[in-house]
Design a protein around this motif. Structure first.
Motif, PDB file in Angstrom:
ATOM      1  N   TYR A  25      48.564  18.029  85.882  1.00 58.52           N
ATOM      2  CA  TYR A  25      49.506  16.792  86.293  1.00 58.52           C
ATOM      3  C   TYR A  25      51.003  17.389  85.723  1.00 58.52           C
ATOM      4  CZ  TYR A  25      51.853  12.404  87.065  1.00 58.52           C
ATOM      5  OH  TYR A  25      52.636  11.355  87.636  1.00 58.52           O
ATOM      6  N   PHE A  26      51.072  17.961  84.484  1.00 60.94           N
ATOM      7  CA  PHE A  26      52.209  18.432  83.973  1.00 60.94           C
ATOM      8  C   PHE A  26      52.415  19.887  84.108  1.00 60.94           C
ATOM      9  CE2 PHE A  26      51.025  14.468  81.587  1.00 60.94           C
ATOM     10  CZ  PHE A  26      52.086  13.526  81.809  1.00 60.94           C
ATOM     11  N   GLY A  27      51.352  20.419  84.815  1.00 59.33           N
ATOM     12  CA  GLY A  27      51.729  21.933  84.897  1.00 59.33           C
ATOM     13  C   GLY A  27      52.526  22.090  86.099  1.00 59.33           C
ATOM     14  N   PRO A  28      52.833  23.462  86.534  1.00 63.66           N
ATOM     15  CA  PRO A  28      53.326  23.854  88.160  1.00 63.66           C
ATOM     16  C   PRO A  28      52.930  23.478  89.099  1.00 63.66           C
ATOM     17  CG  PRO A  28      52.430  25.825  87.099  1.00 63.66           C
ATOM     18  CD  PRO A  28      52.102  24.576  86.020  1.00 63.66           C
ATOM     19  N   ILE A  29      53.400  23.057  90.429  1.00 66.07           N
ATOM     20  CA  ILE A  29      53.071  22.700  91.558  1.00 66.07           C
ATOM     21  C   ILE A  29      53.446  24.036  92.290  1.00 66.07           C
ATOM     22  CG2 ILE A  29      53.405  21.283  93.753  1.00 66.07           C
ATOM     23  CD1 ILE A  29      54.252  18.969  91.662  1.00 66.07           C
ATOM     24  N   GLY A  32      55.120  25.153  98.311  1.00 63.95           N
ATOM     25  CA  GLY A  32      54.372  24.850  99.536  1.00 63.95           C
ATOM     26  C   GLY A  32      53.165  23.866  99.334  1.00 63.95           C
ATOM     27  N   HIS A  33      53.415  23.200  98.075  1.00 69.13           N
ATOM     28  CA  HIS A  33      52.195  22.342  97.811  1.00 69.13           C
ATOM     29  C   HIS A  33      52.619  21.109  97.338  1.00 69.13           C
ATOM     30  CE1 HIS A  33      49.752  25.936  97.950  1.00 69.13           C
ATOM     31  NE2 HIS A  33      48.546  25.452  97.589  1.00 69.13           N
ATOM     32  N   VAL A  34      51.921  19.999  97.184  1.00 70.77           N
ATOM     33  CA  VAL A  34      52.400  18.671  96.716  1.00 70.77           C
ATOM     34  C   VAL A  34      51.331  17.976  95.745  1.00 70.77           C
ATOM     35  CG1 VAL A  34      51.392  17.702  98.747  1.00 70.77           C
ATOM     36  CG2 VAL A  34      53.239  16.426  97.319  1.00 70.77           C
ATOM     37  N   GLY A  35      51.705  17.359  94.773  1.00 68.27           N
ATOM     38  CA  GLY A  35      50.768  16.632  93.937  1.00 68.27           C
ATOM     39  C   GLY A  35      50.620  15.194  94.469  1.00 68.27           C
ATOM     40  N   ARG A  36      49.397  14.687  94.723  1.00 68.95           N
ATOM     41  CA  ARG A  36      49.043  13.423  95.170  1.00 68.95           C
ATOM     42  C   ARG A  36      48.161  12.399  94.324  1.00 68.95           C
ATOM     43  NH1 ARG A  36      49.721  15.853 100.593  1.00 68.95           N
ATOM     44  NH2 ARG A  36      51.675  14.937 101.825  1.00 68.95           N
ATOM     45  N   VAL A  72      47.882  -4.032  91.837  1.00 71.96           N
ATOM     46  CA  VAL A  72      48.888  -3.646  92.992  1.00 71.96           C
ATOM     47  C   VAL A  72      48.424  -2.141  93.156  1.00 71.96           C
ATOM     48  CG1 VAL A  72      51.203  -2.956  93.611  1.00 71.96           C
ATOM     49  CG2 VAL A  72      50.907  -4.867  92.086  1.00 71.96           C
ATOM     50  N   PRO A  73      47.896  -1.772  94.619  1.00 70.55           N
ATOM     51  CA  PRO A  73      47.689  -0.602  95.003  1.00 70.55           C
ATOM     52  C   PRO A  73      48.952   0.392  95.041  1.00 70.55           C
ATOM     53  CG  PRO A  73      46.751  -2.125  96.602  1.00 70.55           C
ATOM     54  CD  PRO A  73      47.706  -2.888  95.498  1.00 70.55           C
ATOM     55  N   PHE A  74      48.922   1.881  94.706  1.00 69.59           N
ATOM     56  CA  PHE A  74      49.935   2.470  94.844  1.00 69.59           C
ATOM     57  C   PHE A  74      49.648   3.926  95.041  1.00 69.59           C
ATOM     58  CE2 PHE A  74      48.565   3.562  90.456  1.00 69.59           C
ATOM     59  CZ  PHE A  74      49.000   4.830  90.299  1.00 69.59           C
ATOM     60  N   THR A  75      50.425   4.826  95.428  1.00 69.87           N
ATOM     61  CA  THR A  75      50.428   6.158  95.465  1.00 69.87           C
ATOM     62  C   THR A  75      51.488   7.021  95.041  1.00 69.87           C
ATOM     63  OG1 THR A  75      51.579   6.153  97.888  1.00 69.87           O
ATOM     64  CG2 THR A  75      49.147   6.049  97.711  1.00 69.87           C
ATOM     65  N   VAL A  76      51.253   8.048  94.489  1.00 68.29           N
ATOM     66  CA  VAL A  76      52.311   8.816  94.059  1.00 68.29           C
ATOM     67  C   VAL A  76      52.379  10.345  94.559  1.00 68.29           C
ATOM     68  CG1 VAL A  76      50.922   9.781  91.957  1.00 68.29           C
ATOM     69  CG2 VAL A  76      53.393   9.836  91.763  1.00 68.29           C
ATOM     70  N   GLU A  77      53.448  10.798  94.945  1.00 65.93           N
ATOM     71  CA  GLU A  77      53.643  12.452  95.412  1.00 65.93           C
ATOM     72  C   GLU A  77      54.685  13.134  94.678  1.00 65.93           C
ATOM     73  OE1 GLU A  77      52.707  11.802  99.990  1.00 65.93           O
ATOM     74  OE2 GLU A  77      54.791  12.330  99.390  1.00 65.93           O
ATOM     75  N   ASN A  78      54.207  14.111  94.000  1.00 67.98           N
ATOM     76  CA  ASN A  78      55.035  14.868  93.312  1.00 67.98           C
ATOM     77  C   ASN A  78      55.537  16.187  93.815  1.00 67.98           C
ATOM     78  OD1 ASN A  78      55.202  12.942  91.183  1.00 67.98           O
ATOM     79  ND2 ASN A  78      53.302  13.988  89.967  1.00 67.98           N
ATOM     80  N   ALA A 222      45.677  15.088  92.614  1.00 69.32           N
ATOM     81  CA  ALA A 222      45.311  16.489  92.906  1.00 69.32           C
ATOM     82  C   ALA A 222      46.307  17.016  93.584  1.00 69.32           C
ATOM     83  CB  ALA A 222      43.889  16.520  93.782  1.00 69.32           C
ATOM     84  N   ILE A 223      46.380  18.340  93.537  1.00 70.45           N
ATOM     85  CA  ILE A 223      47.372  19.122  94.200  1.00 70.45           C
ATOM     86  C   ILE A 223      46.835  19.932  95.284  1.00 70.45           C
ATOM     87  CG2 ILE A 223      48.859  21.207  93.695  1.00 70.45           C
ATOM     88  CD1 ILE A 223      49.189  20.530  90.980  1.00 70.45           C
ATOM     89  N   GLY A 224      47.689  19.814  96.524  1.00 72.24           N
ATOM     90  CA  GLY A 224      47.030  20.297  97.905  1.00 72.24           C
ATOM     91  C   GLY A 224      48.320  20.889  98.401  1.00 72.24           C
TER      92      GLY A 224
END
Length: 230
Positions: A25-29, A32-36, A72-78, A222-224
């Motif tokens: 989570y705190f490492g590099p992305i 061309g990728h995104v953390g979701r 409260v459901p939620f999503t996050v994108e980094n 996860a990152i994808g």
């Protein structure tokens, strides 16, 4: 991004104490990728309704919202981005010209409230002063952050961020609040092995008044590949 803002601002010996799952989570992305992530917050907001008119002002820039809801459901994108020192620049934290650039991770946290979806935006940057969180679409509020990692106890491997300075950007300059009246942001990220989920807790408090706003919950991350970047 070859190194994350956390890696650039925090000593390797500190990051090495993180729970292995938090290092993702705190490492590099990678480019061309995104953390979701997706999960649910047990609580969001504040039951102090007299604060809601103030929170409504912050809601206009996607910082906080005048709510008090549970489950409260939620999503996050980094996503890795570059922002300008002192503020995030343009819409959704995108950079503007004329300021020194810094590597950052821009987060969009979408809360699925009963009244509709609302998205919180912020960008964590690596700057000479250390980690700085620029809040909102335009980064008008910034918080300098101190970092600690628990080494033992039930939360061993958890990362804690605490604001040491809060500032506002306006009229072409930065305005810092005196410590005696400045609000304090405390964020804790830890991994729950038993539940196989990452747990997050954020508290915004102020001297004398106490807790102004908070959220806490759990999610999987996860990152994808990022379809927005082709």
């Amino acid at each position: 991004m070859t190194r994350s803002p956390y890696e650039l601002s925090i000593g390797a010996e500190v990051l090495a104490r993180l729970h292995p799952r938090l290092r993702t989570y705190f490492g590099p992305i990678p480019p061309g990728h995104v953390g979701r992530g997706a999960g649910a917050f047990t609580v969001v907001g504040t039951p102090r309704r007299w604060l809601w008119p103030v929170l409504a002002l912050f809601a206009r820039d996607a910082v906080m919202f005048p709510v008090w809801e549970r489950d409260v459901p939620f999503t996050v994108e980094n996503r890795p981005v570059t922002v300008r020192r002192g503020r995030t620049g343009g819409r959704d934290g995108r950079p503007t010209a004329g300021r020194e650039a810094h590597p950052a991770v821009r987060a969009h946290r979408t809360f699925h409230f009963r009244t509709g979806d609302r998205t919180m935006v912020d960008a964590i940057t690596a700057e000479p002063a250390g980690l700085v969180d620029h809040l909102g679409r335009h980064g008008r509020v910034s918080a300098r952050l101190a970092v600690t990692v628990d080494t033992d106890g039930p939360d061993a491997g958890a990362l804690r961020l605490a604001s040491t300075r809060v500032s506002f950007h306006g009229l072409g300059r930065e305005w810092s609040l005196p410590a005696v009246v400045s609000p304090r942001v405390t964020l804790t990220e830890r991994f729950d092995d038993e539940a196989d989920r990452q747990r997050v807790s954020l508290v915004l408090s102020a001297p004398v008044v106490g807790t102004l706003y908070r959220y806490e919950g759990a999610f999987r991350y996860a990152i994808g590949p990022d379809p927005e970047r082709g």
